[in-house]
Design a protein around this motif. Sequence first.
Motif, PDB file in Angstrom:
ATOM      1  N   ILE A  14      11.624  18.300  -4.405  1.00  0.00           N
ATOM      2  CA  ILE A  14      12.038  17.803  -3.083  1.00  0.00           C
ATOM      3  C   ILE A  14      11.741  18.834  -1.994  1.00  0.00           C
ATOM      4  O   ILE A  14      11.208  18.500  -0.923  1.00  0.00           O
ATOM      5  N   LEU A  15      12.090  20.100  -2.275  1.00  0.00           N
ATOM      6  CA  LEU A  15      11.842  21.143  -1.277  1.00  0.00           C
ATOM      7  C   LEU A  15      10.346  21.326  -1.030  1.00  0.00           C
ATOM      8  O   LEU A  15       9.891  21.435   0.123  1.00  0.00           O
ATOM      9  N   GLY A  16       9.563  21.367  -2.103  1.00  0.00           N
ATOM     10  CA  GLY A  16       8.114  21.505  -1.945  1.00  0.00           C
ATOM     11  C   GLY A  16       7.514  20.330  -1.205  1.00  0.00           C
ATOM     12  O   GLY A  16       6.641  20.498  -0.340  1.00  0.00           O
ATOM     13  N   ALA A  17       7.995  19.113  -1.542  1.00  0.00           N
ATOM     14  CA  ALA A  17       7.493  17.925  -0.854  1.00  0.00           C
ATOM     15  C   ALA A  17       7.846  17.972   0.632  1.00  0.00           C
ATOM     16  O   ALA A  17       7.018  17.607   1.492  1.00  0.00           O
ATOM     17  N   PHE A  18       9.066  18.428   0.943  1.00  0.00           N
ATOM     18  CA  PHE A  18       9.482  18.509   2.351  1.00  0.00           C
ATOM     19  C   PHE A  18       8.588  19.476   3.126  1.00  0.00           C
ATOM     20  O   PHE A  18       8.122  19.168   4.227  1.00  0.00           O
ATOM     21  N   LEU A  19       8.331  20.650   2.557  1.00  0.00           N
ATOM     22  CA  LEU A  19       7.530  21.646   3.265  1.00  0.00           C
ATOM     23  C   LEU A  19       6.080  21.195   3.430  1.00  0.00           C
ATOM     24  O   LEU A  19       5.470  21.380   4.488  1.00  0.00           O
ATOM     25  N   LEU A  20       5.523  20.598   2.388  1.00  0.00           N
ATOM     26  CA  LEU A  20       4.142  20.110   2.504  1.00  0.00           C
ATOM     27  C   LEU A  20       4.059  18.919   3.464  1.00  0.00           C
ATOM     28  O   LEU A  20       3.067  18.755   4.193  1.00  0.00           O
ATOM     29  N   LEU A  60       2.658  25.458  10.615  1.00  0.00           N
ATOM     30  CA  LEU A  60       1.626  25.041   9.656  1.00  0.00           C
ATOM     31  C   LEU A  60       1.414  26.086   8.570  1.00  0.00           C
ATOM     32  O   LEU A  60       1.384  25.773   7.371  1.00  0.00           O
ATOM     33  N   SER A  61       1.274  27.326   8.960  1.00  0.00           N
ATOM     34  CA  SER A  61       0.967  28.403   8.024  1.00  0.00           C
ATOM     35  C   SER A  61       2.079  28.588   6.996  1.00  0.00           C
ATOM     36  O   SER A  61       1.832  28.607   5.789  1.00  0.00           O
ATOM     37  N   PHE A  62       3.312  28.719   7.493  1.00  0.00           N
ATOM     38  CA  PHE A  62       4.422  29.019   6.586  1.00  0.00           C
ATOM     39  C   PHE A  62       4.806  27.817   5.718  1.00  0.00           C
ATOM     40  O   PHE A  62       5.146  27.985   4.541  1.00  0.00           O
ATOM     41  N   SER A  63       4.761  26.621   6.277  1.00  0.00           N
ATOM     42  CA  SER A  63       5.133  25.448   5.483  1.00  0.00           C
ATOM     43  C   SER A  63       4.130  25.228   4.346  1.00  0.00           C
ATOM     44  O   SER A  63       4.515  24.878   3.227  1.00  0.00           O
ATOM     45  N   TYR A  64       2.839  25.438   4.621  1.00  0.00           N
ATOM     46  CA  TYR A  64       1.833  25.259   3.559  1.00  0.00           C
ATOM     47  C   TYR A  64       1.979  26.339   2.490  1.00  0.00           C
ATOM     48  O   TYR A  64       1.923  26.058   1.296  1.00  0.00           O
ATOM     49  N   ARG A  65       2.179  27.581   2.956  1.00  0.00           N
ATOM     50  CA  ARG A  65       2.263  28.694   2.011  1.00  0.00           C
ATOM     51  C   ARG A  65       3.437  28.515   1.058  1.00  0.00           C
ATOM     52  O   ARG A  65       3.275  28.574  -0.159  1.00  0.00           O
ATOM     53  N   PHE A  66       4.612  28.303   1.609  1.00  0.00           N
ATOM     54  CA  PHE A  66       5.795  28.214   0.753  1.00  0.00           C
ATOM     55  C   PHE A  66       5.904  26.866   0.054  1.00  0.00           C
ATOM     56  O   PHE A  66       6.356  26.783  -1.081  1.00  0.00           O
ATOM     57  N   GLY A  67       5.472  25.788   0.740  1.00  0.00           N
ATOM     58  CA  GLY A  67       5.500  24.479   0.091  1.00  0.00           C
ATOM     59  C   GLY A  67       4.574  24.421  -1.107  1.00  0.00           C
ATOM     60  O   GLY A  67       4.940  23.906  -2.173  1.00  0.00           O
ATOM     61  N   GLY A  73       4.914  25.971  -8.539  1.00  0.00           N
ATOM     62  CA  GLY A  73       5.889  26.542  -9.466  1.00  0.00           C
ATOM     63  C   GLY A  73       6.658  25.476 -10.226  1.00  0.00           C
ATOM     64  O   GLY A  73       6.904  25.604 -11.433  1.00  0.00           O
ATOM     65  N   SER A  74       7.032  24.396  -9.536  1.00  0.00           N
ATOM     66  CA  SER A  74       7.757  23.318 -10.218  1.00  0.00           C
ATOM     67  C   SER A  74       6.878  22.648 -11.265  1.00  0.00           C
ATOM     68  O   SER A  74       7.351  22.261 -12.337  1.00  0.00           O
ATOM     69  N   ALA A  75       5.580  22.533 -10.972  1.00  0.00           N
ATOM     70  CA  ALA A  75       4.648  21.945 -11.944  1.00  0.00           C
ATOM     71  C   ALA A  75       4.535  22.836 -13.182  1.00  0.00           C
ATOM     72  O   ALA A  75       4.556  22.343 -14.322  1.00  0.00           O
ATOM     73  N   GLU A  76       4.425  24.143 -12.968  1.00  0.00           N
ATOM     74  CA  GLU A  76       4.305  25.061 -14.101  1.00  0.00           C
ATOM     75  C   GLU A  76       5.586  25.079 -14.931  1.00  0.00           C
ATOM     76  O   GLU A  76       5.551  25.116 -16.158  1.00  0.00           O
ATOM     77  N   ARG A  77       6.743  25.055 -14.255  1.00  0.00           N
ATOM     78  CA  ARG A  77       8.006  25.062 -14.996  1.00  0.00           C
ATOM     79  C   ARG A  77       8.210  23.762 -15.767  1.00  0.00           C
ATOM     80  O   ARG A  77       8.722  23.766 -16.888  1.00  0.00           O
TER      81      ARG A  77
END
Length: 544
Positions: A14-20, A60-67, A73-77
């Motif tokens: 959810i967090l990754g989706a929100f940031l992306l 744009l920069s920070f949301s893409y980087r952290f998202g 990371g969620s995919a790998e976990r």
Amino acid sequence: MLRQAIGGQRGAVILGAFLLALHQATEALIPVLIGVMIDETELSSLLSWLGVLAGVYVVLSFSYRFGGRIAEGSAERAAHDLRLRVVRRVLHAGGGAEDGRLPGALTTIATEDVRRAGAVNLVVAVAAAGLSGLAVGTVVLLNTSLPLGLLVLLGTPALAWLGHLLAKPLERRSSTEQERAAHASGVAADLVAGLRVLKGIGAEQAAVARYRRTSRDSLAATMRAARAQALQNGMVLALTGLFVALVAYIGARLAQEGTISLGQLVSCVGLALFLMGPLHLLAWVNSELAQARASAARVAEVLAAPPAVAAGSAPPPSPVQGSVRLRGVRLGGLDGLDLEVRPGELLGVVAPDPAAASALLHCLGRSADPLGGVVELDGVDLTGVDPAALREAILVAAHDADLFEGTVTENLGAHSPVALTASGADEVLDSLPEGGQSLVGERGNSLSGGQRQRVALARALAADRPVLVLHEPTTAVDAVTEARIAAGLREARPGRTTILVTTSPALLAAADRVVLVDGGRVAADATHAELVHESDTYRTAVLA
């Protein structure tokens, strides 16, 4: 299966989706801001809008980087979690997951298929980003021009639906590709494991031909999947380009008519070009989901594979006396076998039919339950005992037991000088350049057959189970070593029940008594010397 992959990492997804999604939404605003600045006539206002544009780029920069980091990371976990589940299922004491699958196929499922299934977390986040970009672009276009907004609003679902239809062949071919690749890996693993045997019988060319056919089938399936993916990507790209061109054309006509300003036209064209990004993302999402569904189905088959034996809940008897009894057991080559082993007895079992020997080992180790009859340990029916707990009481050591990659000492487990001496493994340690710290290689391939067998026997003896079942533990050793092992087994297990399933005269001579299993039942029960004189079947099996 895909829901399980997402569920364990729901918060991160959810967090990754929100940031992306925030990244895509702010990216959609850039052509709008540029259009506003084109129509702006005052310098102070223009500078203010430039400041807003700079702030948008920071977001744009920070949301893409952290998202991106969170979604990856969620995919790998998720893949790691699925991998652990697959490994736990394969190693489950009840067995069953390996039935009908080569080891290499299971490895492919636990690696590549799990990776693809876990990647759905990233795919979900990217899908949210693509939809967010489309939503923001559509809203802006609706405010700028109702016809353009409606065109995007109606055209986007149609493109997504077409992308889904185009992904169907890819899903089918991806499933076939993974199956063929897994089979090729399994064949390769089997050929490598049996390389010495193949060389010994001169079957290298036949083995190479077999792998070549399997590899060609795998390559053909991969090429078909690649063609399906290329076709899908190409068709989606062409359709997307046509759609964006249509949006730009209508926007240009509206600007000519004076319905929209020059800045609004630039915004519309910029948004039309921007929309290619979200649409490409959704096309990629369809492609990845198609492959993820195919891989998830294969992972689910392993996880849902029924156990070879029922779980059972009862503990084994405590303390274990070592009395083993089989009554009317039917399985494989056994047809109503009645057999009793007394506590502390060293019993030899001769089964000329390999199927009968194999079935006996399966029943005693509870890797399979009998189709009829009962197997008991100290009067307790083994079918009600948890398989993992049972193996703390009964250890079945197969003659082809593998060693693990590492040192000899690591393979031996518990340090037991008695076990080393009884198995002849002490001589193996003395002959190795680094003794117990010598590496044995994968499956013990750096050791000779006799060395591997003695280390495996030492490992079984060192485990010190109340009941030990040994299957042909000396087939690869010389006669002198075999005689030493025969004498050492009794000394290594005083008061412990030991069952030797073998045709070795040296081992059988050391047994308290020997049972001949012929026709699936006990045909004779006496000492080795008595059976040699009294039974033609026994002499043929043991002395021929």
